[in-house]
Enzyme design. Structure first.
Site, PDB file in Angstrom:
ATOM      1  N   ILE A  16       0.943  -1.474  -0.107  1.00  0.00           N
ATOM      2  CA  ILE A  16      -0.125   0.076   0.058  1.00  0.00           C
ATOM      3  C   ILE A  16       0.814   1.207  -0.049  1.00  0.00           C
ATOM      4  CG2 ILE A  16      -0.429   0.433   2.482  1.00  0.00           C
ATOM      5  CD1 ILE A  16      -3.414   0.463   1.862  1.00  0.00           C
ATOM      6  N   GLY A  31       3.737  -4.030  11.322  1.00  0.00           N
ATOM      7  CA  GLY A  31       2.802  -4.283  10.145  1.00  0.00           C
ATOM      8  C   GLY A  31       2.643  -3.390   9.235  1.00  0.00           C
ATOM      9  N   ASP A  37       1.511  -0.425   9.612  1.00  0.00           N
ATOM     10  CA  ASP A  37       1.692   0.855  10.061  1.00  0.00           C
ATOM     11  C   ASP A  37       3.082   1.294  10.113  1.00  0.00           C
ATOM     12  OD1 ASP A  37       1.149   2.951  11.922  1.00  0.00           O
ATOM     13  OD2 ASP A  37       0.796   2.027  13.605  1.00  0.00           O
ATOM     14  N   SER A  71      -7.085  -5.064  10.738  1.00  0.00           N
ATOM     15  CA  SER A  71      -7.525  -6.004  11.609  1.00  0.00           C
ATOM     16  C   SER A  71      -7.029  -7.397  11.392  1.00  0.00           C
ATOM     17  CB  SER A  71      -9.062  -5.986  12.424  1.00  0.00           C
ATOM     18  OG  SER A  71      -9.045  -4.996  13.145  1.00  0.00           O
ATOM     19  N   GLY A 113      -4.041  -8.687  10.610  1.00  0.00           N
ATOM     20  CA  GLY A 113      -2.685  -9.199  10.874  1.00  0.00           C
ATOM     21  C   GLY A 113      -2.724  -9.342  12.628  1.00  0.00           C
ATOM     22  N   TYR A 138      -3.883  -7.880  14.900  1.00  0.00           N
ATOM     23  CA  TYR A 138      -5.168  -8.029  15.685  1.00  0.00           C
ATOM     24  C   TYR A 138      -6.033  -9.016  15.498  1.00  0.00           C
ATOM     25  CZ  TYR A 138      -4.460  -3.127  17.361  1.00  0.00           C
ATOM     26  OH  TYR A 138      -3.788  -2.030  17.901  1.00  0.00           O
TER      27      TYR A 138
HETATM   28  N1  AR6 Z   1       0.848  -3.076   2.177  1.00  0.00           N
HETATM   29  C1  AR6 Z   1      -0.400  -3.525   2.233  1.00  0.00           C
HETATM   30  N2  AR6 Z   1      -0.711  -4.390   3.390  1.00  0.00           N
HETATM   31  C2  AR6 Z   1       0.160  -4.786   4.369  1.00  0.00           C
HETATM   32  C3  AR6 Z   1       1.593  -4.136   4.308  1.00  0.00           C
HETATM   33  C4  AR6 Z   1       1.887  -3.134   3.053  1.00  0.00           C
HETATM   34  N3  AR6 Z   1       2.836  -2.715   3.113  1.00  0.00           N
HETATM   35  N4  AR6 Z   1       2.146  -4.561   5.437  1.00  0.00           N
HETATM   36  C5  AR6 Z   1       1.494  -5.308   6.093  1.00  0.00           C
HETATM   37  N5  AR6 Z   1       0.208  -5.512   5.381  1.00  0.00           N
HETATM   38  P1  AR6 Z   1      -1.516  -5.149  10.628  1.00  0.00           P
HETATM   39  P2  AR6 Z   1      -3.834  -4.788  12.259  1.00  0.00           P
HETATM   40  C6  AR6 Z   1      -1.147  -6.256   5.841  1.00  0.00           C
HETATM   41  O1  AR6 Z   1      -0.896  -6.236  11.577  1.00  0.00           O
HETATM   42  O2  AR6 Z   1      -4.106  -6.300  12.460  1.00  0.00           O
HETATM   43  C7  AR6 Z   1       0.446  -2.297  14.020  1.00  0.00           C
HETATM   44  O3  AR6 Z   1       1.462  -2.573  14.784  1.00  0.00           O
HETATM   45  C8  AR6 Z   1      -0.801  -7.460   6.511  1.00  0.00           C
HETATM   46  O4  AR6 Z   1      -0.155  -8.562   6.014  1.00  0.00           O
HETATM   47  O5  AR6 Z   1      -0.596  -4.221  10.152  1.00  0.00           O
HETATM   48  O6  AR6 Z   1      -4.896  -3.921  11.949  1.00  0.00           O
HETATM   49  C9  AR6 Z   1      -0.207  -1.028  14.427  1.00  0.00           C
HETATM   50  O7  AR6 Z   1       0.335  -0.196  15.017  1.00  0.00           O
HETATM   51  C10 AR6 Z   1      -2.318  -7.716   7.174  1.00  0.00           C
HETATM   52  O8  AR6 Z   1      -2.924  -8.316   6.093  1.00  0.00           O
HETATM   53  O9  AR6 Z   1      -2.758  -4.516  11.078  1.00  0.00           O
HETATM   54  C11 AR6 Z   1      -1.492  -1.639  15.411  1.00  0.00           C
HETATM   55  O10 AR6 Z   1      -0.942  -1.891  16.655  1.00  0.00           O
HETATM   56  C12 AR6 Z   1      -2.975  -6.374   7.287  1.00  0.00           C
HETATM   57  O11 AR6 Z   1      -1.957  -5.441   6.521  1.00  0.00           O
HETATM   58  C13 AR6 Z   1      -1.422  -3.187  14.941  1.00  0.00           C
HETATM   59  O12 AR6 Z   1      -0.590  -3.580  14.289  1.00  0.00           O
HETATM   60  C14 AR6 Z   1      -3.265  -5.563   8.503  1.00  0.00           C
HETATM   61  O13 AR6 Z   1      -2.101  -6.216   9.503  1.00  0.00           O
HETATM   62  C15 AR6 Z   1      -2.684  -3.196  14.048  1.00  0.00           C
HETATM   63  O14 AR6 Z   1      -3.030  -4.363  13.806  1.00  0.00           O
END
Ligand code: AR6
Length: 176
Positions: A11, A32, A34, A122, A124, A126
């Protein structure tokens, strides 16, 4: 008509008006998506997030809510931060996850973004299941767009940007 699509990708590379960040309530970065967004956006994004914490969001951002900042060095113009429900903390209500998508679209309209890219909020750290995130996300976005069709300013494109084939398949199945 707003185009809704799903692609596999990173993204942070999206050339859309706004990308959505799956943030934490603290709004100060994390792992992740973020972490990836902050790494590419650079220090200006963290500065803007800190400013929010010192002004309008002293207690952080609530689960299901969204807020916009600039995008630093990212190709997008805005980052819309939303906080998904954390299943590991017992946050299992799909309405909270749906709210992430609808509140993000409301913020996108407010800043004037016409194209918006979402990650699988959520799905990942979460702990939500890919199929459930896809179902909730697609249903929420479709309902939101349908409720506001014809009301300006309109959003032209909603793109789900998925980080794995598994997630892409889940979203494609929902989009039909
Ligand atoms: N582009 C698109 N999707 C991605 C990317 C990217 N570059 N990197 C990871 N994903 P997560 P959550 C996907 O864990 O579950 C953080 O520490 C990943 O594979 O990023 O909402 C925050 O600070 C997954 O499918 O978000 C919060 O504390 C999706 O993005 C917490 O994680 C979401 O995974 C939020 O957890």
């Amino acid at each position: 008509m707003t185009r809704i699509e799903a692609v596999r990708g990173d993204i942070t590379r999206e050339q859309v008006d706004a990308i959505v960040n799956a943030a934490s309530s603290a709004l100060l970065g994390g792992g992740g998506v973020d972490g990836a967004i902050h790494a590419v956006a650079g220090p200006r994004l963290l500065e803007e997030c800190r400013r929010l914490r010192n002004t309008t969001h002293r207690d952080g951002l609530e689960v299901g809510d969204a807020v916009a900042t600039g995008a630093g060095d990212l190709p997008a113009r805005w980052v819309i931060h939303t906080v998904g429900p954390n299943r590991h903390r017992g946050q299992t209500d799909p309405a909270l996850l749906a709210s992430c998508f609808t509140r993000s679209l409301a913020v996108a309209r407010k800043v004037g973004a016409r194209s918006v890219a979402f990650p699988a909020v959520s799905a990942g750290v979460y702990g939500w299941d890919a199929d459930e995130v896809a179902r909730v996300a697609v249903t929420a976005v479709r309902a939101d767009l349908a409720a506001r069709s014809g009301v300006a300013p309109e959003i032209d494109l909603v793109r789900f940007v998925l980080f794995s084939d598994r997630l892409l398949a889940a979203f494609e199945a929902e989009l039909g």
